[in-house]
Design an enzyme around this catalytic site. Sequence first.
Site, PDB file in Angstrom:
ATOM      1  N   ASP A 536      29.017  16.503 -10.925  1.00  0.00           N
ATOM      2  CA  ASP A 536      29.485  17.818 -11.708  1.00  0.00           C
ATOM      3  C   ASP A 536      28.362  18.288 -12.349  1.00  0.00           C
ATOM      4  O   ASP A 536      27.836  18.149 -13.291  1.00  0.00           O
ATOM      5  CB  ASP A 536      30.846  17.777 -12.388  1.00  0.00           C
ATOM      6  CG  ASP A 536      31.760  18.770 -12.621  1.00  0.00           C
ATOM      7  OD1 ASP A 536      30.312  20.179 -13.107  1.00  0.00           O
ATOM      8  OD2 ASP A 536      32.616  18.749 -13.091  1.00  0.00           O
ATOM      9  N   HIS A 537      27.741  19.416 -12.052  1.00  0.00           N
ATOM     10  CA  HIS A 537      26.758  19.958 -12.639  1.00  0.00           C
ATOM     11  C   HIS A 537      27.534  20.992 -13.885  1.00  0.00           C
ATOM     12  O   HIS A 537      26.304  21.475 -14.370  1.00  0.00           O
ATOM     13  CB  HIS A 537      25.712  21.135 -11.628  1.00  0.00           C
ATOM     14  CG  HIS A 537      24.134  21.327 -11.904  1.00  0.00           C
ATOM     15  ND1 HIS A 537      23.853  20.859 -13.071  1.00  0.00           N
ATOM     16  CD2 HIS A 537      23.453  22.048 -10.946  1.00  0.00           C
ATOM     17  CE1 HIS A 537      22.475  20.925 -12.673  1.00  0.00           C
ATOM     18  NE2 HIS A 537      22.659  22.314 -11.967  1.00  0.00           N
ATOM     19  N   ARG A 538      28.528  20.838 -14.061  1.00  0.00           N
ATOM     20  CA  ARG A 538      28.464  21.425 -15.272  1.00  0.00           C
ATOM     21  C   ARG A 538      28.294  20.949 -16.418  1.00  0.00           C
ATOM     22  O   ARG A 538      28.310  21.003 -17.381  1.00  0.00           O
ATOM     23  CB  ARG A 538      30.402  22.009 -15.281  1.00  0.00           C
ATOM     24  CG  ARG A 538      30.375  23.142 -14.340  1.00  0.00           C
ATOM     25  CD  ARG A 538      31.692  23.303 -14.586  1.00  0.00           C
ATOM     26  NE  ARG A 538      32.735  22.257 -13.839  1.00  0.00           N
ATOM     27  CZ  ARG A 538      33.748  21.959 -13.586  1.00  0.00           C
ATOM     28  NH1 ARG A 538      34.463  22.785 -14.176  1.00  0.00           N
ATOM     29  NH2 ARG A 538      34.646  20.780 -13.572  1.00  0.00           N
ATOM     30  N   ILE A 540      27.072  17.153 -15.861  1.00  0.00           N
ATOM     31  CA  ILE A 540      24.947  17.224 -15.550  1.00  0.00           C
ATOM     32  C   ILE A 540      24.350  17.703 -15.436  1.00  0.00           C
ATOM     33  O   ILE A 540      24.679  18.362 -14.264  1.00  0.00           O
ATOM     34  CB  ILE A 540      25.371  15.918 -15.055  1.00  0.00           C
ATOM     35  CG1 ILE A 540      26.619  14.663 -15.207  1.00  0.00           C
ATOM     36  CG2 ILE A 540      24.501  14.997 -15.042  1.00  0.00           C
ATOM     37  CD1 ILE A 540      26.584  13.808 -16.431  1.00  0.00           C
TER      38      ILE A 540
END
Length: 564
Positions: A536-538, A540
Amino acid sequence: MEVKAPDLGVDSAEVSEIMVAVGDVIEKDDNIVLLESDKASVEVPTTAAGKVTKISVSVGDQVSEGTVLIEVDSADASDDAGSDDSAEDAAEPEQADDSAEEDTVEEEAADDASEGASTTHALPDLGVDEAQVAEIMVSVGDTVEADESLLLIESDKASVEVPAPEAGVIEKILVSAGDMVANGQDFIVIKAAGSAKAKPKADTAKKEDKPAPKADSKPEAKAQPAPTGEPKQAPAPSTSTAPAGKKLSEAEVNEKLTDVYAGPAVRKLARQLGVDITQVSGSAPNERILKEDLFAYVKTRLTTQQAAPASAPAAAGASLPKLPDMSNQEIWGETEVQDLSRLQKVSIPQLNYNTLLPQVTQFDMADITETEALRGELKGGMKAQGIGLTILAFIVKATAYALTQHPRFNSHLSDDNTQIIVRKSVNMGIAVATDDGLIVPVIKNAQDKGIKQLAIEIGELAVKARDKKLGAKDLQGASFTISSQGVLGGTAFTPLVNWPQVGILGASEATMQPKWNAKTQSFEPRLMLPLSLSYDHRVINGADAAVFTRYIATLLADPRRILL
């Protein structure tokens, strides 16, 4: 006598409704409170009969297993019965002999009933809101032992066999195959050993002498309308409003949550859906809003045609159109309709969450030549002990250790997107393919277990998953997931992050590949394992994902590093 909260299947739950009052006369298994957690709403039955003398909790309190809910004085109920009997004796002295005879019969009945009686039993905590009765494994008249399987219950997570709570004879089955059932629902009546000796006359006398409950002891249940999802006719004005059909921001939703009667799970769902909860009508007592009310409201809004502003893009908010009519074989050819399994159907809403996640996948390769050689040395001895040692046990061990060194990957993003909740233990989800679809049992505290113990648990969970023997607690609490495609083939894939987790590691088939050896200045054949880390780019960022994936690859190349 204190009545305490049973095992709720979760750490704590909120008291959503108190269903009795001080002075009420209650029977055993009467519902006394409604508890609501993130997983389900559960009505808690009383374990004792008598008069309620104290209510120890209030609406909104957080309770856990063992919390005292109410106090019951069974003596008060007996005193009431005695006073009623005395009044009758004083009014009709000529019937004293008959009363004495009935008392004697009642005592005999009590002696016989002590040997066993018919008891209605409720379903245990299923770990989900509802489940389907897949199979009834006994018949009326069957003699069963305690813990013998009675029902096969299939939920959205697993199939669970419900055991007999006591030994005896099946007197009545209260559910049918295909029924949807919930926690605490009565499902069977069992006559305990020795019940056949109870005298019919004694039963009659006992029923006649039993004091009638007071007329005002419990409020009459209010007839509740079925959830329609229709908006309230006169919503209260709010400081933050949004145009019709517009999804509210999380701040606006949180502001409106203070004005409604709903449990934590419903409030959480409202935040996720962006629903103006003040517009939803509650169908539960006191207009309490249920999850079903939210879903019905959203469905109504989606099916109601609303004129979009002319300036809005045509594709804004659009969803996939309906399938075309495929009955014309000249155009579409021959077709066949096949039902999805129940597991596949209930997985779709969870998978839809992935469309909301900004997901990215990082790829890497792990040289497991030395690890595979070590596995080859150990698997013979393990097999003699009935343990199957696969490379997955090494992957779980390496990943669990890596998560302790990089705890951000073992966390969850808070509802308001301002914090992360870091897990102190690694509960590793292991994706297992079954005939009904993919299922993910959980190895608890994987960071504390060795290769041998992990191999044992992986094998046990895989067998239970394929045999539909997994319990609700086997499927809860994962903080990270591993999906291994083993020898199925393929060089890489992009596994989907299982919300609310922030990462998942995929492992593809290991193959022999040439690798340059700088010392010998030559290529050498090495066994390379492809790794795919979706995150989850939010939470990581890309650099951290690359470091984390390479760290796992390093540990898999030389498992001795885990011991340092």
